[in-house]
Design a protein around this motif. Structure first.
Motif, PDB file in Angstrom:
ATOM      1  N   LYS A 102       0.786  -0.965   0.153  1.00  0.00           N
ATOM      2  CA  LYS A 102       0.208  -0.361  -0.006  1.00  0.00           C
ATOM      3  C   LYS A 102       0.736   0.998  -0.050  1.00  0.00           C
ATOM      4  CE  LYS A 102      -3.921  -0.910   0.065  1.00  0.00           C
ATOM      5  NZ  LYS A 102      -4.828  -0.728  -0.458  1.00  0.00           N
ATOM      6  N   GLN A 103       0.241   1.998  -0.876  1.00  0.00           N
ATOM      7  CA  GLN A 103       1.467   3.665  -0.960  1.00  0.00           C
ATOM      8  C   GLN A 103       0.043   4.666  -1.285  1.00  0.00           C
ATOM      9  OE1 GLN A 103       4.551   3.295  -3.259  1.00  0.00           O
ATOM     10  NE2 GLN A 103       3.763   2.035  -5.522  1.00  0.00           N
ATOM     11  N   GLY A 104       0.781   5.824  -1.368  1.00  0.00           N
ATOM     12  CA  GLY A 104       0.066   6.671  -1.682  1.00  0.00           C
ATOM     13  C   GLY A 104      -1.279   7.449  -0.853  1.00  0.00           C
ATOM     14  N   VAL A 105      -2.064   8.373  -1.602  1.00  0.00           N
ATOM     15  CA  VAL A 105      -2.953   8.808  -1.138  1.00  0.00           C
ATOM     16  C   VAL A 105      -3.578   9.863  -2.539  1.00  0.00           C
ATOM     17  CG1 VAL A 105      -3.992  10.816  -0.206  1.00  0.00           C
ATOM     18  CG2 VAL A 105      -2.043   9.670   1.111  1.00  0.00           C
ATOM     19  N   PHE A 106      -4.919   9.104  -2.720  1.00  0.00           N
ATOM     20  CA  PHE A 106      -6.059   8.782  -3.245  1.00  0.00           C
ATOM     21  C   PHE A 106      -6.830  10.063  -3.039  1.00  0.00           C
ATOM     22  CE2 PHE A 106      -6.598   6.699  -7.515  1.00  0.00           C
ATOM     23  CZ  PHE A 106      -7.135   7.678  -8.181  1.00  0.00           C
ATOM     24  N   PHE A 107      -7.374  11.705  -3.441  1.00  0.00           N
ATOM     25  CA  PHE A 107      -8.659  12.736  -3.303  1.00  0.00           C
ATOM     26  C   PHE A 107      -9.382  11.974  -4.397  1.00  0.00           C
ATOM     27  CE2 PHE A 107      -4.345  14.532  -1.268  1.00  0.00           C
ATOM     28  CZ  PHE A 107      -4.814  14.317   0.106  1.00  0.00           C
ATOM     29  N   ILE A 108     -10.934  11.932  -3.495  1.00  0.00           N
ATOM     30  CA  ILE A 108     -12.151  11.496  -4.642  1.00  0.00           C
ATOM     31  C   ILE A 108     -13.082  12.915  -4.041  1.00  0.00           C
ATOM     32  CG2 ILE A 108     -13.737  10.176  -5.105  1.00  0.00           C
ATOM     33  CD1 ILE A 108     -12.224   7.640  -4.001  1.00  0.00           C
ATOM     34  N   GLY A 109     -13.037  14.033  -5.081  1.00  0.00           N
ATOM     35  CA  GLY A 109     -13.496  15.595  -4.278  1.00  0.00           C
ATOM     36  C   GLY A 109     -14.027  16.037  -6.236  1.00  0.00           C
ATOM     37  N   ASP A 128      -1.426  14.309  -9.169  1.00  0.00           N
ATOM     38  CA  ASP A 128      -2.026  13.527 -10.070  1.00  0.00           C
ATOM     39  C   ASP A 128      -3.219  13.455 -10.797  1.00  0.00           C
ATOM     40  OD1 ASP A 128      -2.281  11.678 -12.421  1.00  0.00           O
ATOM     41  OD2 ASP A 128      -0.291  10.146 -11.268  1.00  0.00           O
ATOM     42  N   THR A 129      -4.287  13.771 -12.186  1.00  0.00           N
ATOM     43  CA  THR A 129      -5.046  14.137 -12.887  1.00  0.00           C
ATOM     44  C   THR A 129      -5.338  13.312 -13.656  1.00  0.00           C
ATOM     45  OG1 THR A 129      -4.790  15.663 -14.032  1.00  0.00           O
ATOM     46  CG2 THR A 129      -5.233  15.951 -11.762  1.00  0.00           C
ATOM     47  N   SER A 130      -4.277  12.197 -13.751  1.00  0.00           N
ATOM     48  CA  SER A 130      -4.849  11.151 -15.046  1.00  0.00           C
ATOM     49  C   SER A 130      -5.734   9.905 -14.886  1.00  0.00           C
ATOM     50  CB  SER A 130      -3.512  10.519 -15.512  1.00  0.00           C
ATOM     51  OG  SER A 130      -2.975   9.479 -14.036  1.00  0.00           O
ATOM     52  N   ILE A 182      -8.790  24.198 -16.998  1.00  0.00           N
ATOM     53  CA  ILE A 182      -7.948  24.997 -16.065  1.00  0.00           C
ATOM     54  C   ILE A 182      -8.117  24.498 -14.976  1.00  0.00           C
ATOM     55  CG2 ILE A 182      -8.271  27.514 -15.237  1.00  0.00           C
ATOM     56  CD1 ILE A 182      -9.238  28.531 -17.531  1.00  0.00           C
ATOM     57  N   LEU A 183      -8.593  24.228 -14.366  1.00  0.00           N
ATOM     58  CA  LEU A 183      -8.798  23.136 -13.556  1.00  0.00           C
ATOM     59  C   LEU A 183      -7.904  22.331 -12.891  1.00  0.00           C
ATOM     60  CD1 LEU A 183     -12.916  22.805 -12.516  1.00  0.00           C
ATOM     61  CD2 LEU A 183     -10.764  24.996 -11.434  1.00  0.00           C
ATOM     62  N   CYS A 184      -7.774  21.082 -13.693  1.00  0.00           N
ATOM     63  CA  CYS A 184      -6.866  20.560 -14.304  1.00  0.00           C
ATOM     64  C   CYS A 184      -5.362  20.322 -14.325  1.00  0.00           C
ATOM     65  CB  CYS A 184      -7.238  19.072 -15.255  1.00  0.00           C
ATOM     66  SG  CYS A 184      -8.622  18.274 -14.633  1.00  0.00           S
ATOM     67  N   GLU A 185      -5.472  22.093 -15.233  1.00  0.00           N
ATOM     68  CA  GLU A 185      -3.895  22.376 -15.792  1.00  0.00           C
ATOM     69  C   GLU A 185      -3.356  22.974 -13.763  1.00  0.00           C
ATOM     70  OE1 GLU A 185      -3.842  24.771 -18.138  1.00  0.00           O
ATOM     71  OE2 GLU A 185      -3.569  23.384 -19.477  1.00  0.00           O
ATOM     72  N   ASP A 186      -4.506  24.094 -13.359  1.00  0.00           N
ATOM     73  CA  ASP A 186      -3.700  24.067 -11.881  1.00  0.00           C
ATOM     74  C   ASP A 186      -3.751  22.851 -10.591  1.00  0.00           C
ATOM     75  OD1 ASP A 186      -4.119  26.591  -9.819  1.00  0.00           O
ATOM     76  OD2 ASP A 186      -5.014  25.181  -9.131  1.00  0.00           O
ATOM     77  N   LEU A 187      -4.649  21.898 -11.016  1.00  0.00           N
ATOM     78  CA  LEU A 187      -3.874  20.796  -9.640  1.00  0.00           C
ATOM     79  C   LEU A 187      -2.337  20.165 -10.238  1.00  0.00           C
ATOM     80  CD1 LEU A 187      -7.669  19.153  -9.886  1.00  0.00           C
ATOM     81  CD2 LEU A 187      -7.046  20.312  -7.799  1.00  0.00           C
ATOM     82  N   LYS A 216       3.555  11.195  -5.550  1.00  0.00           N
ATOM     83  CA  LYS A 216       2.100  11.846  -6.048  1.00  0.00           C
ATOM     84  C   LYS A 216       0.877  11.221  -6.143  1.00  0.00           C
ATOM     85  CE  LYS A 216       2.238  15.172  -9.821  1.00  0.00           C
ATOM     86  NZ  LYS A 216       2.192  15.407 -11.546  1.00  0.00           N
ATOM     87  N   PRO A 217       0.311  12.667  -4.840  1.00  0.00           N
ATOM     88  CA  PRO A 217      -1.168  11.739  -4.884  1.00  0.00           C
ATOM     89  C   PRO A 217      -2.171  11.643  -5.508  1.00  0.00           C
ATOM     90  CG  PRO A 217      -0.359  14.269  -3.373  1.00  0.00           C
ATOM     91  CD  PRO A 217       0.585  13.941  -4.184  1.00  0.00           C
ATOM     92  N   TYR A 218      -2.816  11.362  -5.993  1.00  0.00           N
ATOM     93  CA  TYR A 218      -3.823  11.496  -7.007  1.00  0.00           C
ATOM     94  C   TYR A 218      -5.175  11.892  -6.995  1.00  0.00           C
ATOM     95  CZ  TYR A 218      -1.304   7.593  -8.891  1.00  0.00           C
ATOM     96  OH  TYR A 218      -0.359   6.111  -9.479  1.00  0.00           O
ATOM     97  N   PHE A 219      -6.138  12.868  -7.805  1.00  0.00           N
ATOM     98  CA  PHE A 219      -7.153  13.535  -7.538  1.00  0.00           C
ATOM     99  C   PHE A 219      -7.550  13.042  -8.625  1.00  0.00           C
ATOM    100  CE2 PHE A 219     -10.012  16.905  -8.055  1.00  0.00           C
ATOM    101  CZ  PHE A 219     -10.340  17.091  -6.690  1.00  0.00           C
TER     102      PHE A 219
END
Length: 316
Positions: free
Chosen positions: A3-10, A84-86, A73-78, A58-61
């Motif tokens: 297990k590794q990393g953090v995933f933000f969903i929102g 990581d917005t992939s 614009i939103l994704c570029e800023d993130l 790199k944390p995911y969003f």
């Protein structure tokens, strides 16, 4: 599986600001001045704060957006913020994600247009990444639309938790109905501000579910850790049944409280990932949120570890 990393969903949104001489009455028409827009969204704010501390991975969003210019614009800023917005979900039936904020009479009033999101189908690659995550940070309304190959959000959360993921939920001010209570069984750590606590207590009372105190009832529902945030008065942390402690607030000159709760929660998560004991994590989160409210902007908390460490030293 390691297990590794953090995933933000929102949520993530473009916040459009307008300055008004006063807040208008119903049917009244007034002139407002457009101010520079800012990037917002509660989970996005928390993710950007977390990323600013520096991460080995790199944390995911992830959320669902249309493929228009505002979403770009939103994704570029993130991405610029270190996320990581992939695994974003693209749905052109959705409207632009934005908020309208009116500044008037020394207050800010926020209008949040709903996206009407009913379903967020994640890809197989995204599901594999979620399974590998050590922590998943979300809130109730943002994880509810999740689907994957016929599975609904409860099935997905159940599978992720059984797979060893720790799921943290910021309930914030959201209302919760009786049908949504079953989600609580899959949240390891629950953050509640005063409004969120009030809503949950009201639901519990109206349904006559238990005579136990709210925190005891939540432990019965499956929560492992409960954090009650109290703004300038710090926080109360319930580690387990009958075990709790309080972290007092910091006295600072407040410039803008927007995003303070997001800063607190993600800073708590960051400190936990660094191996801090729960009291140390709560203290760090409390300082981080206090520093954030001394600055303007809902992402003032995304200032990095050094800024928080300097603030802690200044507080003595």
């Amino acid at each position: 599986m390691q297990k590794q990393g953090v995933f933000f969903i929102g949520d993530v949104a473009l916040d459009e600001y307008y300055q008004a001489p006063y807040f208008p009455a119903i049917k009244e028409k007034i002139i407002v001045h457009s101010l520079p827009p800012k990037m917002g969204g509660s989970i996005a704010n928390a993710a950007c704060v977390f990323a600013s501390y520096g991460c080995r991975q790199k944390p995911y969003f992830m959320t669902a957006l249309n493929s228009g210019s505002i979403s770009k614009i939103l994704c570029e800023d993130l991405e610029k913020s270190g996320l990581d917005t992939s695994f974003m979900v693209w749905d052109d039936s959705l409207p632009d994600s934005k908020c309208i904020i009116i500044l008037a009479e020394d207050e800010h009033t926020v209008f949040i247009p709903t996206l009407g999101l009913q379903k967020m189908e994640v890809s197989p690659d995204a599901m594999e990444a979620l399974k590998k995550a050590e922590y998943i940070y979300t809130n109730l309304c943002e994880c509810k639309p999740l689907t994957f190959q016929g599975k609904n959000s409860l099935n997905i959360l159940k599978e992720l938790k059984e797979n060893g993921c720790k799921i943290w939920c910021d309930l914030d001010v959201a209302d919760i109905n009786g049908e949504e209570l079953e989600f609580l069984a899959y949240f390891d750590t629950l953050f509640l501000n005063e409004k969120g606590e009030e809503n949950l207590q009201r639901l519990k009372n109206s349904r006559k579910m238990s005579d136990e105190p709210l925190q005891e009832w939540l432990f019965d529902m499956g929560i492992s850790t409960l954090v009650l945030t109290r703004a300038e008065n710090g926080c109360i942390v319930y580690e387990s049944r009958g075990e709790s402690f309080t972290i007092p607030g910091c006295r600072v000159k407040v410039e803008d409280v927007t995003g303070a709760g997001d800063t607190f929660c993600s800073s708590f998560l960051y400190a936990t990932l660094q191996g801090s004991e729960i009291r140390q994590a709560a203290e760090f989160a409390n300082y981080a949120a206090a520093r954030a409210v001394t600055q303007m902007g809902e992402r003032a908390g995304a200032a990095g570890l050094k800024a928080v460490q300097t603030f802690i030293k200044e507080q003595g």
